[in-house]
Design a protein around this motif. Structure first.
Motif, PDB file in Angstrom:
ATOM      1  N   PRO A   6       0.830  -1.208   0.000  1.00  0.00           N
ATOM      2  CA  PRO A   6       0.000   0.000   0.000  1.00  0.00           C
ATOM      3  C   PRO A   6       0.863   1.257   0.000  1.00  0.00           C
ATOM      4  O   PRO A   6       1.899   1.315   0.664  1.00  0.00           O
ATOM      5  CB  PRO A   6      -0.808  -0.118   1.300  1.00  0.00           C
ATOM      6  CG  PRO A   6      -0.743  -1.561   1.674  1.00  0.00           C
ATOM      7  CD  PRO A   6       0.574  -2.061   1.174  1.00  0.00           C
ATOM      8  N   HIS A   7       0.447   2.246  -0.742  1.00  0.00           N
ATOM      9  CA  HIS A   7       1.166   3.513  -0.716  1.00  0.00           C
ATOM     10  C   HIS A   7       1.025   4.125   0.677  1.00  0.00           C
ATOM     11  O   HIS A   7      -0.045   4.061   1.286  1.00  0.00           O
ATOM     12  CB  HIS A   7       0.587   4.463  -1.771  1.00  0.00           C
ATOM     13  CG  HIS A   7       1.416   5.692  -1.990  1.00  0.00           C
ATOM     14  ND1 HIS A   7       1.346   6.785  -1.157  1.00  0.00           N
ATOM     15  CD2 HIS A   7       2.338   5.999  -2.943  1.00  0.00           C
ATOM     16  CE1 HIS A   7       2.176   7.721  -1.587  1.00  0.00           C
ATOM     17  NE2 HIS A   7       2.792   7.262  -2.665  1.00  0.00           N
ATOM     18  N   PRO A   8       2.079   4.724   1.221  1.00  0.00           N
ATOM     19  CA  PRO A   8       2.002   5.277   2.581  1.00  0.00           C
ATOM     20  C   PRO A   8       0.845   6.246   2.782  1.00  0.00           C
ATOM     21  O   PRO A   8       0.291   6.327   3.893  1.00  0.00           O
ATOM     22  CB  PRO A   8       3.356   5.983   2.744  1.00  0.00           C
ATOM     23  CG  PRO A   8       4.272   5.256   1.820  1.00  0.00           C
ATOM     24  CD  PRO A   8       3.441   4.844   0.648  1.00  0.00           C
ATOM     25  N   PHE A   9       0.468   6.986   1.751  1.00  0.00           N
ATOM     26  CA  PHE A   9      -0.646   7.931   1.895  1.00  0.00           C
ATOM     27  C   PHE A   9      -1.934   7.209   2.254  1.00  0.00           C
ATOM     28  O   PHE A   9      -2.749   7.705   3.033  1.00  0.00           O
ATOM     29  CB  PHE A   9      -0.824   8.723   0.599  1.00  0.00           C
ATOM     30  CG  PHE A   9      -2.014   9.656   0.605  1.00  0.00           C
ATOM     31  CD1 PHE A   9      -2.025  10.774   1.429  1.00  0.00           C
ATOM     32  CD2 PHE A   9      -3.113   9.422  -0.210  1.00  0.00           C
ATOM     33  CE1 PHE A   9      -3.118  11.641   1.436  1.00  0.00           C
ATOM     34  CE2 PHE A   9      -4.202  10.276  -0.206  1.00  0.00           C
ATOM     35  CZ  PHE A   9      -4.204  11.398   0.619  1.00  0.00           C
ATOM     36  N   THR A  10      -2.134   6.018   1.707  1.00  0.00           N
ATOM     37  CA  THR A  10      -3.412   5.317   1.889  1.00  0.00           C
ATOM     38  C   THR A  10      -3.540   4.662   3.258  1.00  0.00           C
ATOM     39  O   THR A  10      -4.637   4.244   3.636  1.00  0.00           O
ATOM     40  CB  THR A  10      -3.606   4.255   0.799  1.00  0.00           C
ATOM     41  OG1 THR A  10      -2.653   3.197   0.984  1.00  0.00           O
ATOM     42  CG2 THR A  10      -3.441   4.853  -0.589  1.00  0.00           C
ATOM     43  N   VAL A  11      -2.456   4.554   3.999  1.00  0.00           N
ATOM     44  CA  VAL A  11      -2.517   3.952   5.336  1.00  0.00           C
ATOM     45  C   VAL A  11      -2.132   4.962   6.422  1.00  0.00           C
ATOM     46  O   VAL A  11      -1.991   4.599   7.592  1.00  0.00           O
ATOM     47  CB  VAL A  11      -1.608   2.704   5.411  1.00  0.00           C
ATOM     48  CG1 VAL A  11      -2.141   1.614   4.511  1.00  0.00           C
ATOM     49  CG2 VAL A  11      -0.162   3.042   5.051  1.00  0.00           C
ATOM     50  N   ASN A  12      -1.984   6.202   6.046  1.00  0.00           N
ATOM     51  CA  ASN A  12      -1.635   7.259   7.001  1.00  0.00           C
ATOM     52  C   ASN A  12      -2.880   7.632   7.811  1.00  0.00           C
ATOM     53  O   ASN A  12      -3.938   7.895   7.239  1.00  0.00           O
ATOM     54  CB  ASN A  12      -1.116   8.475   6.230  1.00  0.00           C
ATOM     55  CG  ASN A  12      -0.532   9.544   7.126  1.00  0.00           C
ATOM     56  OD1 ASN A  12      -1.095   9.911   8.154  1.00  0.00           O
ATOM     57  ND2 ASN A  12       0.619  10.076   6.721  1.00  0.00           N
TER      58      ASN A  12
END
Length: 656
Positions: A6-12
């Motif tokens: 997952p891209h870090p933005f989507t799990v931030n």
């Protein structure tokens, strides 16, 4: 990062200042791979625009600066900032292979100067001071080239304001006269109560450009940066923002979703950047918004909702895609390049504030309308011609009167529908053949060729908010003409006390033509829990009690999926002696709805025999519930609470 990670933005979690910084950095890091050797150009995709490719790649460079500059101004750091320093040097050097080219009149390069002017204003020591003598001279010359050029008579004028403001902040030559003239003219767009239209008199566009995308956002940023030089105007802008905020809060729901309406929806979380701009300018609105925790919640919930869409809004390489809740060009405009979505980075301006600012130190609070039951659930906003509804978890608006002032792609769908929903979005046409390609959700559509092509409302002849509380108002009334000899008059009634899941439409169709008429509800996700197309909803309809006393008013259509429930019901009174309309659940062409790539809509279909009955009245109940865990019993209970027409509209139907 692999395609399966997952891209870090989507799990931030996006709860704190550090979270927002990390979200920004993760999105900036994804851009590195697509940056030219000299840093001035970012080629993020291959789709085209009405302007040249060099300007499109300039967009990819410039728009992230809203985030980069804010991060640096607030004391943060970014290891990749040298990419932008190099880019400024090479993009403004006429001898460089990456030279952006000097701006001409009405040039896209003008648009991209706004972020640069902001950068010079707030992050001078991090960017400007690193350019060297030749670099600053070239950048100064390039930015100043915007003066004296023809510009659209719209929010574009703000881009020249910021170019000159930035030049003034770094001590470079700028046009003080042009700056003042542009501001004076922009102030003529002001309507009152905080609202500005996006253009001169005669333009009726009051969409997100009036707020978060451009005008209100720009006014707030200017009010902070130019406070010493232009104090009276800056205070006026702050006062406008305080008033506007009380209306604009109605465009968001409890989960942070904004109601999509108008153009440029691909700018995504820029829809909420007004709330961050309030913090940047230290403007706290009046009650019920008089707490920084409320303002923070309105911004961060919106960004969190976008992050929750996961990879649907990002390419496998982490690039924001053209589209809304998933990649699609159907609903976008001919000015949307692969770099255009980075207008969303306007939402990062609060990063320019120190961690001690109350915006960051105050705990996040919920949406004030949902937190305070004493606030009105329906509110009429006269300037945009909207009635806003927050009766349940479903936030939506009823609309009449707006239209884009130029031939915008799918302008009718972006401005002319009868309703717009935060949870369900809206659909746009994908082709020209049939109702499923026309996708006329949340509106009335007419066909004179047995359903092959359809006409919907784009411009109205009349539009007004009418009805006193004693008459059961307010409601919206509008008149439009799909053909010269045909007139459609529509009344839109928001949810009433006791029937919060219904709103009402009344139409009077006056035409000598033989027409097929579709009157559709909200389109929603069109797949079942098993991932297959929805089964016929007849069993759901059969279980619903739609009687009033012992009389069933008419036919209906309803669908239920993990997104919620959407339905329509024919409510024409029996005294009208009309055949009830046929209910249909219609799967829409793929990628028509801007939120759900697979969608369906409920509609009532009718035949209007013009020679036999020139005037025909239609009364439609539009039903909606939001949520994935709604039970059939809950649907039946709420559906059976039939809405009633306001007294003022009942008199119209009875000829009184």
């Amino acid at each position: 990062m692999s395609a399966l990670t997952p891209h870090p933005f989507t799990v931030n979690p996006i709860r704190t200042r550090d979270d927002l910084q990390d979200a920004l950095v993760s999105l900036l890091d994804s851009l590195a791979l697509f940056t030219s050797p000299g840093g001035a150009l970012l080629k993020l995709g291959h789709t085209a625009t009405h302007y040249d490719e060099r300007a499109a790649q300039l967009e990819g460079f410039s728009r992230p600066l809203w985030g980069v500059a804010s991060l640096l101004a607030g004391g943060g750091s970014y290891d990749g900032v040298q990419r932008w320093i190099d880019g400024f040097k090479n993009g403004t050097d006429p001898l460089s292979e990456e030279f952006w080219g000097y701006t001409r009149g009405r040039d896209q390069r003008m648009v991209e100067m706004a972020a640069m002017g902001y950068t010079l204003s707030v992050a001078r020591e991090h960017i400007w001071d690193k350019l060297g003598e030749e670099g600053t001279k070239n950048l100064s010359t390039w930015l100043a080239g915007i003066n004296g050029k023809e510009m659209p008579n719209t929010n574009w004028l703000w881009f020249r304001v910021f170019a000159n403001l930035g030049l003034s902040k770094v001590g470079s030559p700028y046009s003080k006269d042009q700056l003042k003239a542009d501001l004076d003219h922009l102030d003529t767009f002001y309507l009152g109560d905080g609202w500005s239209r996006d253009g001169p008199p005669g333009v009726r566009q009051l969409d997100y450009y009036s707020g978060s995308f451009a005008i209100q956002f720009a006014q707030l940023i200017y009010s902070k940066l130019a406070e010493k030089d232009d104090p009276e105007r800056c205070e006026e802008y702050r006062d406008r923002a305080r008033k506007y905020a009380l209306d604009f809060v109605r465009y968001f729901d409890a989960e942070g979703r904004a109601i999509p309406f108008g153009r440029s929806m691909t700018y995504r979380f820029a829809m909420a950047s007004f709330w961050g701009a309030l913090a940047f300018a230290d403007v706290l609105p009046p009650a019920p918004l008089d707490n920084w925790g409320v303002i923070k919640g309105l911004l961060l919930r919106n960004i969190r909702w976008w992050a929750s869409q996961g990879s649907a809004i990002l390419s496998p390489q982490g690039i924001l895609t053209i589209g809304y809740a998933y990649p699609s060009t159907y609903a976008t405009e001919n000015y949307n390049s692969p770099g255009s979505p980075y207008w969303a980075f306007k939402a990062f301006v609060p990063l320019a504030l120190p961690s001690t600012h109350p915006f960051w130190s105050t705990p996040e609070l919920p949406h004030p309308i949902y937190a305070n039951p004493s606030l009105p659930r329906s509110v009429a906003l006269h300037h945009p011609g909207h009635i806003m509804s927050h009766h349940t978890s479903h936030a939506f608006l009823l609309s009449s009167g707006q239209a884009c002032h130029y031939p915008l792609r799918h302008g009718a769908e972006k401005y002319g529908k009868l309703a717009y929903s935060a949870a369900f979005g809206y659909a746009v046409p994908t082709g020209a053949l049939g109702l499923d390609q026309a996708a006329p959700d949340s509106t009335i559509a007419l066909s004179e060729d047995s359903g092959e092509s359809w006409r919907v409302r784009r411009e109205v002849k009349e539009a007004a908010i009418e009805g006193t509380p004693e008459e059961g108002g307010p409601w919206l009334r509008a008149v439009w003409a799909p053909w010269k000899d045909t007139e459609v008059e529509t009344w839109l009634v928001p949810p009433q006390e006791g029937t919060p899941h219904w709103y009402l439409r009344v139409h009077r169709i006056s035409s000598p033509r033989d027409l097929r008429v579709s009157d559709a509800g909200f389109s929603i996700y069109g797949q079942g829990a098993d991932g297959r197309a929805l089964a016929p909803a007849a069993d759901l309809l059969m279980s619903l009690d739609v009687t009033e006393g012992t009389r069933v008013y008419g036919h209906a259509a309803i669908l239920k999926s993990s997104a919620g429930v959407s339905g329509v019901l024919d409510l024409i009174p029996p005294e009208k002696k009309q055949q009830p309309r046929d209910g249909q659940v219609l799967p829409l062409d793929a990628n028509a709805n801007i939120i759900f790539s697979r969608s369906a809509m409920p509609t009532l279909v009718d035949e209007h025999a013009g020679e036999a009955n020139r005037d025909r009245w239609l009364v439609t109940g539009v039903f909606a519930m939001v949520g994935k865990d709604i039970t059939g019993a809950q649907v039946a209970k709420e559906w059976s609470k039939l809405p009633k027409l306001p007294k003022g509209i009942e008199r119209l139907l009875s000829g009184g």
